[in-house]
Design an enzyme around this catalytic site. Structure first.
Site, PDB file in Angstrom:
ATOM      1  N   LEU A  87      -2.845  64.043  43.551  1.00 33.89           N
ATOM      2  CA  LEU A  87      -3.636  62.807  43.456  1.00 33.89           C
ATOM      3  C   LEU A  87      -5.079  63.066  43.889  1.00 33.89           C
ATOM      4  O   LEU A  87      -5.328  63.905  44.767  1.00 33.89           O
ATOM      5  CB  LEU A  87      -3.004  61.724  44.337  1.00 33.89           C
ATOM      6  N   ASN A 101       4.756  61.678  51.852  1.00 34.35           N
ATOM      7  CA  ASN A 101       5.245  62.744  50.970  1.00 34.35           C
ATOM      8  C   ASN A 101       6.346  63.512  51.674  1.00 34.35           C
ATOM      9  O   ASN A 101       6.344  63.615  52.902  1.00 34.35           O
ATOM     10  CB  ASN A 101       4.097  63.706  50.641  1.00 34.35           C
ATOM     11  N   HIS A 103       8.067  67.341  51.728  1.00 32.21           N
ATOM     12  CA  HIS A 103       7.772  68.702  51.300  1.00 32.21           C
ATOM     13  C   HIS A 103       8.882  69.630  51.796  1.00 32.21           C
ATOM     14  O   HIS A 103       9.284  69.540  52.962  1.00 32.21           O
ATOM     15  CB  HIS A 103       6.405  69.138  51.870  1.00 32.21           C
ATOM     16  N   ASP A 139      -0.398  68.908  50.897  1.00 26.42           N
ATOM     17  CA  ASP A 139       0.686  69.083  51.879  1.00 26.42           C
ATOM     18  C   ASP A 139       0.157  69.130  53.314  1.00 26.42           C
ATOM     19  O   ASP A 139       0.610  69.944  54.139  1.00 26.42           O
ATOM     20  CB  ASP A 139       1.514  70.343  51.547  1.00 26.42           C
TER      21      ASP A 139
END
Ligand code: GRF
Length: 189
Positions: A87, A101, A103, A139
């Site tokens: 994004l 998120n 991961h 991340d």
């Protein structure tokens, strides 16, 4: 009032399924919409089967299209769950502290792709998964929770993927609930 949770996916949607199923009656959030940038994503069908609206938005116009849709449906939180598109900083700032998120590594180790392969190559004894708040860097962003698994001698990328995914399915729903309750202290499961 319950908070609206949007879930972005690109593929199988197993994390999405666990997130949706976790949002039961006494949950602070409800699944408002599942969005995929991949028309073929299996998760789109799973969402519909679970009676959650699901929408495909092509990659090329993804952010613009989503923003115009979200004008009338302001998300309280966006969960990235196997969402394979990076994004833009603009989009992330628009939803500052409102995007989570998951991961498949113990961040800050192994950002990016091929996490299990790299952990095995590096002879790690332990790996796992992380849920974090999304910031402008890949991340990165404040870590909310982690879950670890041991890497055995005979583990392969495939066996490790399965082991870690099982942990993801426990970690992400817990992180979602805690975050919606305003809890940001680090936790492990
Ligand atoms: C998960 O391992 C997630 O951590 C990674 O992509 C995978 C998605 O799996 N980002 P699924 O679509 O939730 O089944």
């Amino acid at each position: 009032m319950k908070k609206s949770v949007f879930i972005f996916i690109s593929g199988a949607g197993s994390n999405m399924e666990f997130l949706i199923k976790s949002m039961d009656l006494d949950h602070p959030g409800y699944p408002k919409l599942v969005v995929s940038n991949n028309k073929e994503a299996k998760g789109l069908n799973i969402a519909s089967q679970l009676n959650v609206s699901a929408k495909y938005i092509p990659n090329e116009s993804f952010e613009k299209n989503f923003l115009s849709f979200a004008e009338n449906e302001e998300p309280d939180l966006i969960c990235l769950a196997g969402f394979m598109k990076i994004l833009s900083p603009n989009f992330i700032n628009r939803y500052k502290n409102k995007i989570l998120n998951i991961h498949p590594s113990l961040l800050p180790k192994y950002k990016g792709l091929r996490t299990h392969e790299r952990a095995i190559e590096s002879k790690e004894k332990i790996t796992g998964c992380t849920v974090h708040v999304v910031n402008e860097n890949l991340d990165d962003g404040p870590i909310l929770g982690q879950s670890s698994v041991s890497i055995e001698k005979d583990d392969t990328v495939s066996s490790l993927t399965k082991k870690v995914l099982r942990k993801e399915h426990i970690l992400y729903p817990k992180a979602l609930r805690r975050y919606l309750e305003g809890k940001t202290e680090y936790f492990t499961v």
